[in-house]
Write a protein that holds these residues in place. Structure first.
Motif, short mmCIF file in Angstrom:
data_model
loop_
_atom_site.label_atom_id
_atom_site.label_comp_id
_atom_site.label_asym_id
_atom_site.label_seq_id
_atom_site.Cartn_x
_atom_site.Cartn_y
_atom_site.Cartn_z
N UNK A 184 0.82 -1.22 0.00
CA UNK A 184 0.00 0.00 0.00
C UNK A 184 0.85 1.26 0.00
N UNK A 185 1.94 1.28 0.76
CA UNK A 185 2.76 2.50 0.82
C UNK A 185 3.36 2.83 -0.55
N UNK A 186 3.68 1.82 -1.35
CA UNK A 186 4.19 2.09 -2.70
C UNK A 186 3.09 2.59 -3.62
N UNK A 187 1.90 1.99 -3.51
CA UNK A 187 0.77 2.45 -4.33
C UNK A 187 0.46 3.91 -4.05
N UNK A 188 0.59 4.32 -2.81
CA UNK A 188 0.32 5.72 -2.45
C UNK A 188 1.38 6.65 -3.02
N UNK A 189 2.61 6.20 -3.05
CA UNK A 189 3.71 7.03 -3.54
C UNK A 189 3.80 7.05 -5.06
N UNK A 190 3.34 6.00 -5.68
CA UNK A 190 3.42 5.88 -7.12
C UNK A 190 2.05 5.62 -7.72
#
Length: 101
Positions: free
Chosen positions: A3-9
Motif C-alpha cells: 500500500x505504501x508504494x501504491x500511495x507514492x506511485x
C-alpha cells in the motif's frame, strides 16, 4: 504491491486495459510457466482467441496439469498438448542458442 508504494506511485492502468490487436488471430505457447502470476486469472479468462499450449511431460519448470498456475486452467477453450516421455523445459530452446552455452 504494498500500500505504501501504491500511495507514492499512483498509476493509471487505463491505457493498458485494452491491448487487443485485431491482427492476432490465435495464441501458441510453448512450455508457459507461471503465466497467471503475471496476467492474473481474470485476465486469462478474458482471452477469447483460440489458444494452443504445448509442454513436455517431463518439464520440471512448467509442469503440465499439476501446477496451479497452468494457463490451461484459466483460458477458455485452450487446447493442451503434452509431449510424452522425458521431454523437459529446454526442448523448446532454440538449438543455436543451446550450442553457444
Amino acid at each position: 504491491m504494498p500500500a505504501y508504494l501504491r500511495q507514492q506511485l499512483p498509476l493509471d492502468a487505463g491505457p493498458a486495459l485494452d491491448v487487443a490487436d485485431k491482427r492476432v488471430k490465435a495464441v501458441f505457447a510453448m512450455a508457459p510457466g507461471i503465466v497467471q502470476a503475471s496476467h492474473g486469472r481474470a485476465g486469462l479468462r478474458q482471452l477469447g482467441l483460440p489458444t494452443y499450449i504445448t509442454v513436455g511431460a517431463g518439464d520440471t519448470q512448467a509442469r503440465p496439469r499439476t501446477t496451479p498456475s497452468s494457463p490451461r486452467e484459466y483460458i477458455p477453450h485452450a487446447e493442451l498438448d503434452v509431449i510424452p516421455g522425458r521431454v523437459d523445459h529446454d526442448i523448446f530452446v532454440n538449438e543455436s542458442m543451446r550450442t553457444q552455452e
